[in-house]
Write a protein that holds these residues in place. Sequence first.
Motif, PDB file in Angstrom:
ATOM      1  N   ALA A 134       0.830  -1.203   0.000  1.00  0.00           N
ATOM      2  CA  ALA A 134       0.000   0.000   0.000  1.00  0.00           C
ATOM      3  C   ALA A 134       0.864   1.252   0.000  1.00  0.00           C
ATOM      4  O   ALA A 134       0.601   2.210  -0.741  1.00  0.00           O
ATOM      5  CB  ALA A 134      -0.941  -0.005   1.204  1.00  0.00           C
ATOM      6  N   ASN A 135       1.901   1.254   0.828  1.00  0.00           N
ATOM      7  CA  ASN A 135       2.796   2.412   0.879  1.00  0.00           C
ATOM      8  C   ASN A 135       3.487   2.638  -0.458  1.00  0.00           C
ATOM      9  O   ASN A 135       3.651   3.778  -0.905  1.00  0.00           O
ATOM     10  CB  ASN A 135       3.842   2.220   1.980  1.00  0.00           C
ATOM     11  CG  ASN A 135       3.287   2.502   3.368  1.00  0.00           C
ATOM     12  OD1 ASN A 135       2.501   3.426   3.552  1.00  0.00           O
ATOM     13  ND2 ASN A 135       3.695   1.715   4.333  1.00  0.00           N
ATOM     14  N   LYS A 136       3.877   1.549  -1.096  1.00  0.00           N
ATOM     15  CA  LYS A 136       4.544   1.666  -2.382  1.00  0.00           C
ATOM     16  C   LYS A 136       3.608   2.262  -3.427  1.00  0.00           C
ATOM     17  O   LYS A 136       4.003   3.107  -4.234  1.00  0.00           O
ATOM     18  CB  LYS A 136       5.038   0.297  -2.837  1.00  0.00           C
ATOM     19  CG  LYS A 136       5.860   0.337  -4.122  1.00  0.00           C
ATOM     20  CD  LYS A 136       6.416  -1.036  -4.461  1.00  0.00           C
ATOM     21  CE  LYS A 136       7.255  -0.997  -5.734  1.00  0.00           C
ATOM     22  NZ  LYS A 136       7.808  -2.337  -6.073  1.00  0.00           N
ATOM     23  N   THR A 137       2.334   1.826  -3.407  1.00  0.00           N
ATOM     24  CA  THR A 137       1.359   2.355  -4.359  1.00  0.00           C
ATOM     25  C   THR A 137       1.100   3.832  -4.124  1.00  0.00           C
ATOM     26  O   THR A 137       0.962   4.614  -5.073  1.00  0.00           O
ATOM     27  CB  THR A 137       0.039   1.577  -4.269  1.00  0.00           C
ATOM     28  OG1 THR A 137       0.274   0.207  -4.591  1.00  0.00           O
ATOM     29  CG2 THR A 137      -1.001   2.144  -5.226  1.00  0.00           C
ATOM     30  N   LEU A 138       1.028   4.252  -2.857  1.00  0.00           N
ATOM     31  CA  LEU A 138       0.760   5.650  -2.541  1.00  0.00           C
ATOM     32  C   LEU A 138       1.882   6.563  -3.005  1.00  0.00           C
ATOM     33  O   LEU A 138       1.681   7.770  -3.125  1.00  0.00           O
ATOM     34  CB  LEU A 138       0.542   5.825  -1.035  1.00  0.00           C
ATOM     35  CG  LEU A 138      -0.760   5.234  -0.478  1.00  0.00           C
ATOM     36  CD1 LEU A 138      -0.830   5.437   1.033  1.00  0.00           C
ATOM     37  CD2 LEU A 138      -1.976   5.866  -1.148  1.00  0.00           C
ATOM     38  N   GLU A 139       3.055   6.012  -3.264  1.00  0.00           N
ATOM     39  CA  GLU A 139       4.165   6.816  -3.751  1.00  0.00           C
ATOM     40  C   GLU A 139       4.135   6.975  -5.266  1.00  0.00           C
ATOM     41  O   GLU A 139       4.882   7.786  -5.822  1.00  0.00           O
ATOM     42  CB  GLU A 139       5.495   6.169  -3.337  1.00  0.00           C
ATOM     43  CG  GLU A 139       5.726   6.183  -1.834  1.00  0.00           C
ATOM     44  CD  GLU A 139       6.968   5.398  -1.442  1.00  0.00           C
ATOM     45  OE1 GLU A 139       7.624   4.840  -2.358  1.00  0.00           O
ATOM     46  OE2 GLU A 139       7.273   5.340  -0.236  1.00  0.00           O
ATOM     47  N   THR A 140       3.268   6.212  -5.942  1.00  0.00           N
ATOM     48  CA  THR A 140       3.188   6.284  -7.396  1.00  0.00           C
ATOM     49  C   THR A 140       2.225   7.378  -7.838  1.00  0.00           C
ATOM     50  O   THR A 140       1.465   7.932  -7.019  1.00  0.00           O
ATOM     51  CB  THR A 140       2.715   4.945  -7.980  1.00  0.00           C
ATOM     52  OG1 THR A 140       1.366   4.690  -7.542  1.00  0.00           O
ATOM     53  CG2 THR A 140       3.611   3.806  -7.526  1.00  0.00           C
ATOM     54  N   ALA A 146      -5.277   8.689  -6.739  1.00  0.00           N
ATOM     55  CA  ALA A 146      -6.376   8.051  -6.017  1.00  0.00           C
ATOM     56  C   ALA A 146      -6.713   8.827  -4.751  1.00  0.00           C
ATOM     57  O   ALA A 146      -7.900   9.016  -4.423  1.00  0.00           O
ATOM     58  CB  ALA A 146      -6.014   6.599  -5.682  1.00  0.00           C
ATOM     59  N   LEU A 147      -5.691   9.291  -4.047  1.00  0.00           N
ATOM     60  CA  LEU A 147      -5.937  10.089  -2.844  1.00  0.00           C
ATOM     61  C   LEU A 147      -6.689  11.369  -3.185  1.00  0.00           C
ATOM     62  O   LEU A 147      -7.640  11.758  -2.484  1.00  0.00           O
ATOM     63  CB  LEU A 147      -4.614  10.440  -2.158  1.00  0.00           C
ATOM     64  CG  LEU A 147      -3.909   9.342  -1.377  1.00  0.00           C
ATOM     65  CD1 LEU A 147      -2.639   9.895  -0.738  1.00  0.00           C
ATOM     66  CD2 LEU A 147      -4.823   8.745  -0.318  1.00  0.00           C
ATOM     67  N   MET A 189      -4.669  -1.642  -5.547  1.00  0.00           N
ATOM     68  CA  MET A 189      -3.381  -1.198  -5.013  1.00  0.00           C
ATOM     69  C   MET A 189      -2.400  -2.351  -4.871  1.00  0.00           C
ATOM     70  O   MET A 189      -1.305  -2.166  -4.354  1.00  0.00           O
ATOM     71  CB  MET A 189      -3.580  -0.511  -3.657  1.00  0.00           C
ATOM     72  CG  MET A 189      -4.379   0.757  -3.705  1.00  0.00           C
ATOM     73  SD  MET A 189      -4.698   1.444  -2.056  1.00  0.00           S
ATOM     74  CE  MET A 189      -3.062   1.998  -1.586  1.00  0.00           C
ATOM     75  N   ARG A 190      -2.817  -3.536  -5.324  1.00  0.00           N
ATOM     76  CA  ARG A 190      -1.968  -4.727  -5.296  1.00  0.00           C
ATOM     77  C   ARG A 190      -1.629  -5.155  -3.872  1.00  0.00           C
ATOM     78  O   ARG A 190      -0.556  -5.701  -3.595  1.00  0.00           O
ATOM     79  CB  ARG A 190      -0.686  -4.487  -6.104  1.00  0.00           C
ATOM     80  CG  ARG A 190      -0.949  -4.065  -7.539  1.00  0.00           C
ATOM     81  CD  ARG A 190       0.314  -3.667  -8.265  1.00  0.00           C
ATOM     82  NE  ARG A 190       1.166  -4.815  -8.549  1.00  0.00           N
ATOM     83  CZ  ARG A 190       2.398  -4.716  -9.040  1.00  0.00           C
ATOM     84  NH1 ARG A 190       2.906  -3.523  -9.282  1.00  0.00           N
ATOM     85  NH2 ARG A 190       3.106  -5.792  -9.280  1.00  0.00           N
ATOM     86  N   ILE A 202      -7.683   1.396   7.718  1.00  0.00           N
ATOM     87  CA  ILE A 202      -6.689   2.456   7.919  1.00  0.00           C
ATOM     88  C   ILE A 202      -6.887   3.592   6.917  1.00  0.00           C
ATOM     89  O   ILE A 202      -6.885   4.777   7.285  1.00  0.00           O
ATOM     90  CB  ILE A 202      -5.264   1.881   7.801  1.00  0.00           C
ATOM     91  CG1 ILE A 202      -5.004   0.890   8.935  1.00  0.00           C
ATOM     92  CG2 ILE A 202      -4.228   3.000   7.839  1.00  0.00           C
ATOM     93  CD1 ILE A 202      -3.710   0.127   8.798  1.00  0.00           C
ATOM     94  N   LEU A 203      -7.074   3.237   5.651  1.00  0.00           N
ATOM     95  CA  LEU A 203      -7.289   4.271   4.633  1.00  0.00           C
ATOM     96  C   LEU A 203      -8.568   5.055   4.900  1.00  0.00           C
ATOM     97  O   LEU A 203      -8.616   6.275   4.701  1.00  0.00           O
ATOM     98  CB  LEU A 203      -7.347   3.629   3.245  1.00  0.00           C
ATOM     99  CG  LEU A 203      -6.047   3.030   2.698  1.00  0.00           C
ATOM    100  CD1 LEU A 203      -6.295   2.390   1.331  1.00  0.00           C
ATOM    101  CD2 LEU A 203      -4.958   4.094   2.582  1.00  0.00           C
ATOM    102  N   SER A 204      -9.612   4.373   5.350  1.00  0.00           N
ATOM    103  CA  SER A 204     -10.893   5.033   5.619  1.00  0.00           C
ATOM    104  C   SER A 204     -10.776   6.002   6.782  1.00  0.00           C
ATOM    105  O   SER A 204     -11.285   7.136   6.728  1.00  0.00           O
ATOM    106  CB  SER A 204     -11.974   3.985   5.919  1.00  0.00           C
ATOM    107  OG  SER A 204     -12.176   3.130   4.812  1.00  0.00           O
TER     108      SER A 204
END
Length: 225
Positions: A134-140, A146-147, A189-190, A202-204
Amino acid sequence: MENDKPLYEIIDEDELPYAYGQDDPDRPADPEADGGEKEKSSPSRISLLWRVMLGPATGWKDLKRASLKKESVASVYFYPLCVAAALSQFVDLIYEAHQSVLKLIVSALVIFVSYIFSYIVFPILGRPFLCAEANKTLETNFGRNALMVLFSTLALFKVAYNAIPFMEPVLVFLPLWTIYLIHRLVPVMRVPKEKWGTTTVILSVLTVGLPMFWQWLFAVLLPGV
């Protein structure tokens, strides 16, 4: 073999969302190639937001395939809807003629800043609690986009909430739809299937809670304004 289809066409992506073939259209673009991700023209940037909101199961995949630049998503969705949410505070002048204009201006600024700050600090606050995938995806690019889409939905719901105050008992539950969007986002997000539930929670909490926290903090710092 009778079935010589590529592996990614055989495996159900919902069962194994992080399995991609070399030619899979859902495979994230290489951010290093050609100096960064290339923005695709189809579907249109405006329609992508509605695709995600109304059909998140496929909408998130469409957003990933589109490979939109962060600046593009910010200018088309995020900033305009944050501004709209801020300006919607002035609707109170229609329902309450004696409202303080200064108070409404401050309130509008707080609303705008709450979404911007939430977007900025989200990856930092989420990093200790989210899994590596998830952290890796948020860096893309896709993760950041998405955020912005998620916070854009909250801003849009804020506009509806302020514009139709007599529907408050119903509209107050609109953020639940954002949580549903997060639920559909997590597989894209894989994130490994066994971590879907924790990641969704957590995201919610961060998505819905951060704007509320900033608004509460500014209310404490600016009492009576």
